[in-house]
Design a protein around this motif. Sequence first.
Motif, PDB file in Angstrom:
ATOM      1  N   LEU A  47      58.972  86.409  60.714  1.00  0.00           N
ATOM      2  CA  LEU A  47      60.070  85.458  60.673  1.00  0.00           C
ATOM      3  C   LEU A  47      60.570  85.335  59.236  1.00  0.00           C
ATOM      4  CD1 LEU A  47      61.796  83.221  61.996  1.00  0.00           C
ATOM      5  CD2 LEU A  47      59.928  81.634  61.514  1.00  0.00           C
ATOM      6  N   VAL A  48      61.868  85.503  59.051  1.00  0.00           N
ATOM      7  CA  VAL A  48      62.471  85.401  57.725  1.00  0.00           C
ATOM      8  C   VAL A  48      63.052  84.007  57.510  1.00  0.00           C
ATOM      9  CG1 VAL A  48      64.264  86.280  56.199  1.00  0.00           C
ATOM     10  CG2 VAL A  48      62.999  87.860  57.682  1.00  0.00           C
ATOM     11  N   ALA A  49      63.848  83.551  58.466  1.00  0.00           N
ATOM     12  CA  ALA A  49      64.504  82.242  58.330  1.00  0.00           C
ATOM     13  C   ALA A  49      64.852  81.732  59.717  1.00  0.00           C
ATOM     14  CB  ALA A  49      65.759  82.344  57.474  1.00  0.00           C
ATOM     15  N   VAL A  50      64.836  80.409  59.867  1.00  0.00           N
ATOM     16  CA  VAL A  50      65.169  79.789  61.143  1.00  0.00           C
ATOM     17  C   VAL A  50      66.027  78.565  60.870  1.00  0.00           C
ATOM     18  CG1 VAL A  50      63.016  78.463  61.166  1.00  0.00           C
ATOM     19  CG2 VAL A  50      64.249  78.891  63.310  1.00  0.00           C
ATOM     20  N   ILE A  51      66.915  78.273  61.812  1.00  0.00           N
ATOM     21  CA  ILE A  51      67.805  77.122  61.680  1.00  0.00           C
ATOM     22  C   ILE A  51      67.981  76.503  63.057  1.00  0.00           C
ATOM     23  CG2 ILE A  51      69.905  78.526  62.002  1.00  0.00           C
ATOM     24  CD1 ILE A  51      71.243  76.736  59.856  1.00  0.00           C
ATOM     25  N   ASN A  52      68.036  75.173  63.101  1.00  0.00           N
ATOM     26  CA  ASN A  52      68.286  74.551  64.395  1.00  0.00           C
ATOM     27  C   ASN A  52      69.780  74.640  64.714  1.00  0.00           C
ATOM     28  OD1 ASN A  52      69.264  72.609  62.606  1.00  0.00           O
ATOM     29  ND2 ASN A  52      68.408  70.893  63.746  1.00  0.00           N
ATOM     30  N   LYS A  53      70.122  74.351  65.962  1.00  0.00           N
ATOM     31  CA  LYS A  53      71.487  74.613  66.421  1.00  0.00           C
ATOM     32  C   LYS A  53      72.535  73.857  65.606  1.00  0.00           C
ATOM     33  CE  LYS A  53      74.202  74.903  70.684  1.00  0.00           C
ATOM     34  NZ  LYS A  53      74.155  74.715  72.152  1.00  0.00           N
ATOM     35  N   SER A  54      72.220  72.642  65.219  1.00  0.00           N
ATOM     36  CA  SER A  54      73.178  71.847  64.461  1.00  0.00           C
ATOM     37  C   SER A  54      73.314  72.306  63.024  1.00  0.00           C
ATOM     38  CB  SER A  54      72.764  70.377  64.486  1.00  0.00           C
ATOM     39  OG  SER A  54      71.589  70.186  63.722  1.00  0.00           O
TER      40      SER A  54
END
Length: 121
Positions: A47-54
């Motif tokens: 995993l490099v980066a994650v963001i929530n939908k908002s």
Amino acid sequence: QVQLRESGGGSVQGGASLNLTCSANGDTLCITAMAWYRQAPGKDRELVAVINKSGGSTAYVDSVKGRFTISTDGGGNWVHLQMTNLKPEDTAVYYCNVEPRLCPRAPAFYWGQGTQVSVSS
């Protein structure tokens, strides 16, 4: 179903920048989070980066903090990964990933086909 298409990979020299884009189509209302993974030859996918939908919450693997920025439109339609000061160790196939948790009958994840990023020293 959610279809993902990545774009923006390429070959650059160390220190350069690249922007990756993942466009999502289909049941985007199901999406709760979007992420970028990468897999280098002979290594596990990470995993490099994650963001929530908002777009209000992000997280990064330590090796890219301060160099990569993940962003999204807030509607599950696209996710960007801005990569700066690229290093040879960033060389990998980069995959877009989304979690459709709002749709109970959907799979846990959808994956894109990947885009190659190659960084030379």
